[in-house]
Design a protein around this motif. Structure first.
Motif, PDB file in Angstrom:
ATOM      1  N   ASP A   1       0.832  -1.204   0.000  1.00  0.00           N
ATOM      2  CA  ASP A   1       0.000   0.000   0.000  1.00  0.00           C
ATOM      3  C   ASP A   1       0.868   1.256   0.000  1.00  0.00           C
ATOM      4  OD1 ASP A   1      -2.856   1.082   0.404  1.00  0.00           O
ATOM      5  OD2 ASP A   1      -1.756   2.070   2.023  1.00  0.00           O
TER       6      ASP A   1
ATOM      7  N   TRP B   1      -8.895  -1.111  -0.483  1.00  0.00           N
ATOM      8  CA  TRP B   1      -8.645  -1.504  -1.862  1.00  0.00           C
ATOM      9  C   TRP B   1      -9.941  -2.033  -2.483  1.00  0.00           C
ATOM     10  CZ3 TRP B   1      -3.570  -4.879  -1.423  1.00  0.00           C
ATOM     11  CH2 TRP B   1      -2.497  -4.060  -1.059  1.00  0.00           C
TER      12      TRP B   1
ATOM     13  N   LYS C   1      -5.869   0.513  -5.451  1.00  0.00           N
ATOM     14  CA  LYS C   1      -5.740   1.405  -4.306  1.00  0.00           C
ATOM     15  C   LYS C   1      -6.582   2.660  -4.543  1.00  0.00           C
ATOM     16  CE  LYS C   1      -2.200   4.057  -1.776  1.00  0.00           C
ATOM     17  NZ  LYS C   1      -0.751   4.291  -1.609  1.00  0.00           N
TER      18      LYS C   1
END
Length: 378
Positions: free
Chosen positions: A64, A112, A126
């Protein structure tokens, strides 16, 4: 950028580099991978044997951090679609089912969105901002947003158990241009004043200077235009302008930003230009196999490390990763270049000191190393 662990019976990274593709030795662990936040448009994992949900989803938090807003995480092979035919060691349907459910839960906590799930391939995206996730975060027990750590520092820094903030500049999807326009556009980290002391004027001047310098390099290394070089490394990359100027040749450049040496962390800028690179301390060994680079460029590296490690130590590491017949361009202060020349002679490098086209009271010198040339009488 391709990464893979160092293997005893295989060398995937070496194979990739021998094919002329960017690659590094690396693996997910307790520490961050040596790249800044918001580096990659897509992260792909196939048969990488990572326990993604271990340690409360620590490794997915690192993915991430690395993905830019709106970036994609592509996952193939088990545990994705565990119902597909698969025979793996010490794996049962129940194990794979549990792993996949845990991955889905962690992905939801990171906000997500799953955009594809076909066969053994799944794709998540994302978010471009965290605004629409704020209300759900508490209900899902999402990791908190990071508040203190710098998401761009990644040299011997542990992965944080928090979600990386998305900058306000990315609220509408981000101003990054498409490639190749992205290369010439002022990077958002500079345009929005995200990095102190780096102006648009200084960036544009840097680009202009390196276009001129690369023109000069071409007169010394004729093989640049003969497709003899493919894998190139810049040991002190700055804004990545050397790599940008080199794109007229059929090469790619590994842009290295020395870690913890100066206050200017420019690697995020390099990635925003659509280039690649890594952090590095040149008193250590680089994460690659021997004989993997055709050309190494070192601008001010030896002055930078003059009180940290020996000149010969750095040259020996350069010699390790330089392929037979490869070339090196060392740009530095005149007295430093002459000292490096003495050490290069001890390594039997075929080198010569030449003048630069820079103007000023303290002009630099170049050490041109071209090991493809034959020594007299050899």
């Amino acid at each position: 950028m391709s990464i893979a662990p160092r293997e005893r019976h295989g060398a995937d990274v070496q194979f990739a580099l021998e094919r002329g593709l960017p690659a590094m030795i690396g693996a997910l662990g307790a520490r961050r991978l040596p790249y800044p936040s918001r580096s990659f448009d897509m992260v792909h994992c196939a048969d990488c044997h990572v326990s993604w949900t271990a340690h409360d989803g620590l490794y997915m938090l690192e993915i991430d951090r690395l993905l830019r807003p709106g970036g994609y995480w592509v996952m193939s092979s088990p545990p994705i679609s565990w119902k597909s035919p698969y025979k793996g060691p010490n794996k049962t349907i129940e194990n794979l089912d549990g792993e996949q459910l845990a991955m889905e839960d962690t992905a939801n906590k990171l906000c997500w969105e799953k955009v594809s799930d076909k066969g053994t391939l799944s794709v998540w995206r994302k978010p471009i901002n965290h605004l629409h996730c704020a209300q759900e975060a508490e209900f899902l027990r999402s990791p908190p947003l990071c508040t203190e750590d710098d998401p761009d520092t990644a040299w011997y820094v542990n992965i944080s158990m928090c979600r990386t903030h998305l900058p306000r500049v990315e609220l509408d999807g981000g101003p990054l241009e498409k490639w190749p326009q992205r290369l010439a556009t002022v990077p958002p980290r500079i345009a929005n004043g995200e990095i102190k002391g780096m102006s648009i004027q200084a960036y544009k001047h840097d680009c202009s200077v390196w276009r001129r310098r690369v023109e000069l390099y071409g007169t010394y290394l004729k093989d640049l235009s003969h497709r003899s070089y493919r894998n190139v490394m810049d040991m002190n990359a700055g804004f990545g302008s050397f790599a940008a100027a080199m794109l007229k040749y059929p090469v790619w450049v590994m842009n290295v930003v020395p870690a913890n040496i100066t206050d200017n962390n420019t690697l995020g800028i390099i990635y925003e230009r659509g280039l690649i690179g890594t952090y590095m301390d040149w008193c250590e060994a680089f994460s690659t196999y021997p004989r993997t680079y055709d050309l190494i460029h070192a601008n001010g590296v030896f002055s930078l490390y003059i009180n940290k490690c020996g000149t010969l130590d750095i040259l020996v590491e350069m010699d390790r990763i330089l392929r037979p017949g490869g070339a090196t361009i060392i740009r530095d202060a005149a007295d430093v270049v002459l000292k490096v020349k003495e050490a290069a002679d001890r390594l039997q490098w075929r080198s010569r000191v030449v003048n630069t086209d820079d103007e000023g009271p303290d002009p630099q010198k170049l050490l041109i190393v071209d090991n493809s040339l034959q020594l007299p009488g050899s």
